[in-house]
Write an enzyme that holds these catalytic residues in place. Structure first.
Site, PDB file in Angstrom:
ATOM      1  N   TYR A 116       1.033  -1.323  -0.106  1.00 27.58           N
ATOM      2  CA  TYR A 116      -0.483  -0.343  -0.190  1.00 27.58           C
ATOM      3  C   TYR A 116       0.695   1.019  -0.173  1.00 27.58           C
ATOM      4  O   TYR A 116       0.868   2.264  -1.029  1.00 27.58           O
ATOM      5  CB  TYR A 116      -1.403   0.128   1.303  1.00 27.58           C
ATOM      6  CG  TYR A 116      -1.853   1.040   2.093  1.00 27.58           C
ATOM      7  CD1 TYR A 116      -2.808   1.470  -0.023  1.00 27.58           C
ATOM      8  CD2 TYR A 116      -1.324   2.116   2.295  1.00 27.58           C
ATOM      9  CE1 TYR A 116      -3.362   2.984   0.338  1.00 27.58           C
ATOM     10  CE2 TYR A 116      -2.430   3.437   2.744  1.00 27.58           C
ATOM     11  CZ  TYR A 116      -2.887   4.438   1.533  1.00 27.58           C
ATOM     12  OH  TYR A 116      -3.595   5.283   2.017  1.00 27.58           O
TER      13      TYR A 116
HETATM   14  N1  LIG Z   1      -8.529   7.070   6.005  1.00 23.24           N
HETATM   15  C1  LIG Z   1      -7.823   7.789   6.373  1.00 23.24           C
HETATM   16  O1  LIG Z   1      -7.356   7.783   7.476  1.00 23.24           O
HETATM   17  C2  LIG Z   1      -6.331   7.237   4.873  1.00 23.24           C
HETATM   18  C3  LIG Z   1      -5.205   8.052   5.452  1.00 23.24           C
HETATM   19  C4  LIG Z   1      -4.220   8.189   4.556  1.00 23.24           C
HETATM   20  C5  LIG Z   1      -4.893   7.978   3.574  1.00 23.24           C
HETATM   21  N2  LIG Z   1      -5.691   7.686   2.648  1.00 23.24           N
HETATM   22  C6  LIG Z   1      -6.123   8.168   1.591  1.00 23.24           C
HETATM   23  O2  LIG Z   1      -7.492   8.639   1.370  1.00 23.24           O
HETATM   24  C7  LIG Z   1      -8.618   8.238  -0.057  1.00 23.24           C
HETATM   25  C8  LIG Z   1      -9.780   7.998  -0.371  1.00 23.24           C
HETATM   26  O3  LIG Z   1      -9.594   7.179   1.616  1.00 23.24           O
HETATM   27  P1  LIG Z   1     -10.428   7.057   2.036  1.00 23.24           P
HETATM   28  O4  LIG Z   1     -10.927   6.824   3.725  1.00 23.24           O
HETATM   29  O5  LIG Z   1     -11.792   8.312   1.487  1.00 23.24           O
HETATM   30  O6  LIG Z   1     -10.849   5.582   1.711  1.00 23.24           O
HETATM   31  P2  LIG Z   1     -12.314   4.761   1.637  1.00 23.24           P
HETATM   32  O7  LIG Z   1     -11.981   3.345   0.769  1.00 23.24           O
HETATM   33  O8  LIG Z   1     -14.064   5.288   2.371  1.00 23.24           O
HETATM   34  O9  LIG Z   1     -12.450   6.010  -0.603  1.00 23.24           O
HETATM   35  C9  LIG Z   1     -11.875   5.330  -1.192  1.00 23.24           C
HETATM   36  C10 LIG Z   1     -12.817   4.925  -2.645  1.00 23.24           C
HETATM   37  O10 LIG Z   1     -11.705   4.592  -3.754  1.00 23.24           O
HETATM   38  C11 LIG Z   1     -12.996   3.904  -4.522  1.00 23.24           C
HETATM   39  N3  LIG Z   1     -12.445   2.630  -5.822  1.00 23.24           N
HETATM   40  C12 LIG Z   1     -11.619   1.639  -4.819  1.00 23.24           C
HETATM   41  N4  LIG Z   1     -11.354   1.472  -6.040  1.00 23.24           N
HETATM   42  C13 LIG Z   1     -11.225   2.298  -7.135  1.00 23.24           C
HETATM   43  C14 LIG Z   1     -10.887   2.361  -8.548  1.00 23.24           C
HETATM   44  N5  LIG Z   1     -10.356   0.959  -8.819  1.00 23.24           N
HETATM   45  N6  LIG Z   1     -11.528   2.442  -9.737  1.00 23.24           N
HETATM   46  C15 LIG Z   1     -12.672   4.142  -9.047  1.00 23.24           C
HETATM   47  N7  LIG Z   1     -12.992   4.125  -7.346  1.00 23.24           N
HETATM   48  C16 LIG Z   1     -12.129   2.823  -6.632  1.00 23.24           C
HETATM   49  C17 LIG Z   1     -14.396   3.034  -3.610  1.00 23.24           C
HETATM   50  O11 LIG Z   1     -15.347   2.585  -3.880  1.00 23.24           O
HETATM   51  C18 LIG Z   1     -14.335   3.741  -2.164  1.00 23.24           C
HETATM   52  O12 LIG Z   1     -15.302   4.359  -2.312  1.00 23.24           O
HETATM   53  C19 LIG Z   1      -7.270   7.104  -0.486  1.00 23.24           C
HETATM   54  O13 LIG Z   1      -6.540   7.263  -1.716  1.00 23.24           O
HETATM   55  C20 LIG Z   1      -6.832   6.717   1.041  1.00 23.24           C
HETATM   56  O14 LIG Z   1      -5.588   6.089   0.828  1.00 23.24           O
HETATM   57  C21 LIG Z   1      -6.710   8.046   3.672  1.00 23.24           C
END
Ligand SMILES: NC(=O)c1ccc[n+]([C@@H]2O[C@H](COP(=O)([O-])OP(=O)(O)OC[C@H]3O[C@@H](n4cnc5c(N)ncnc54)[C@H](O)[C@@H]3O)[C@@H](O)[C@H]2O)c1
Length: 331
Positions: free
Chosen positions: A152
């Site tokens: 990741y």
């Molecule tokens: N939540 C956290 O603590 C956190 C921390 C660090 C980084 N991030 C990053 O922030 C971003 C959002 O995170 P989040 O917590 O909202 O996650 P989440 O999983 O709730 O949201 C990600 C969305 O992307 C969609 N998705 C996944 N694969 C896909 C694909 N192949 N094509 C199109 N859509 C796709 C999913 O359906 C989901 O709705 C991500 O890039 C994650 O890596 C989140």
């Protein structure tokens, strides 16, 4: 503004879209509704957004290059916020190729779509995980991130550097957000807070990895959205804002940490949840899981310098608000 958000049915994308719609902007969402966690939760989030006439969306995977290109061309965004990703350290160890496909190839499809339809600013989610494992000091954007410890983390780092080469070659301004553990209402059921709340409510045991020795810098989702909103307006240009600035020497590109700046031990985190719920947890102590960082701690001086804003919601308040939301929606 016309804002194109990938991952609009996800936790952060949903909150950001709500905020932008509330300000009167036009938002287009792209999401594949991936089955990584409860798809109904994603559908419920999107249904709330769809109640706004300024919101439209497509159900599409980033891997589908033709449709991603078509969606960007048709909407002609002013700003692209790229949040769609496969998230989760542990899942990435089981399926590294799936993570490369979405987070690296999918990100490149989006970047390529912007070669011909150039937005004014691309803001994309990276992660605190690019810093590798903890060093006991706050992490600065300028330090080396060449030691990822999970697929990741490696894919998030790869997406950062791919966006840099496109920023350089095609003059597309990019801000990468190194997000530190986000939490809050409508949060992710695969992450510790909602897992713990659900288990405590059901009087089931909770798993405490690293035997409680881990620390996390937790960011309340409203603070995260406020930070992203302000950063949208801070388009990287030619000049560094200060000695702290991570601006590339050759491209309109920078990385910015978004955290709370105050790490919390896992056992203190559990106690905070217990207080908010008025119930005790039943704890099972386990070893660290491979790929997990022992601690995360954000230096948020650059965020403050760029935006004049410092996330400040206390963990106690953020957890209380999340518990209230959890209980309200369960009825
Ligand atoms: N939540 C956290 O603590 C956190 C921390 C660090 C980084 N991030 C990053 O922030 C971003 C959002 O995170 P989040 O917590 O909202 O996650 P989440 O999983 O709730 O949201 C990600 C969305 O992307 C969609 N998705 C996944 N694969 C896909 C694909 N192949 N094509 C199109 N859509 C796709 C999913 O359906 C989901 O709705 C991500 O890039 C994650 O890596 C989140």
């Amino acid at each position: 503004m016309k804002v194109f958000i990938t991952g609009s049915a996800g936790f952060i994308g949903f909150h950001l879209a709500r905020r932008l719609l509330g300000e009167g902007h036009t938002v287009f969402g792209l999401d594949s509704f991936s089955p990584y966690y409860d798809v109904n939760l994603k559908r419920r989030r999107h249904a709330m957004l769809a109640a706004e006439s300024a919101f439209s969306a497509t159900e599409c995977a980033l891997e589908d290059r033709a449709r991603v290109t078509e969606a960007v061309a048709a909407f002609e965004p002013d700003v692209v916020v790229h949040l769609a990703a496969q998230a989760g350290v542990r899942a990435s160890i089981d399926d590294p190729l799936g993570f490369v496909s979405t987070n690296v190839t999918g990100t490149m499809h989006l970047l390529e779509a912007m070669r011909t339809h150039r937005p004014q600013h691309v803001v994309m989610a990276s992660s605190s995980s690019v810093y590798g494992t903890g060093s006991g000091v706050p992490r600065r954007e300028s330090e080396s991130t060449d030691i990822p410890i999970s697929p990741y983390a490696a894919t998030k780092k790869a997406a950062e550097v791919l966006s840099h080469s496109h920023a350089h070659l095609f003059g597309i301004p990019v801000t990468c957000l190194r997000i530190f553990t986000a939490y809050g209402p409508w949060g992710r059921p695969d992450m510790a807070l909602l897992k713990f709340i659900g288990a405590i409510e059901a009087a089931s045991p909770i798993d405490i990895y690293g035997r409680g020795a881990m620390k996390r810098d937790f960011t309340f989702v409203d603070d995260l959205v406020e930070s992203i909103r302000r950063l949208i307006d801070v388009v990287p240009g030619q000049a560094r804002v200060s000695a702290l600035d991570s601006l590339s020497p050759v491209a309109p590109w920078r990385v910015v940490n978004i955290g709370n700046g105050s790490p919390v031990g896992l056992l203190d985190f559990v106690e905070t949840i217990e207080r908010a719920m008025g119930r005790k947890a039943v704890e099972t102590y386990l070893d660290m899981q491979p790929g997990d960082a022992t601690d995360t701690w954000a230096d948020i001086a650059l965020l403050e310098e760029l935006t004049g804003y410092r996330p400040a919601t206390s963990l106690a308040e953020g957890v209380e608000r999340t518990v209230r939301w959890y209980r309200d929606q369960r009825g």
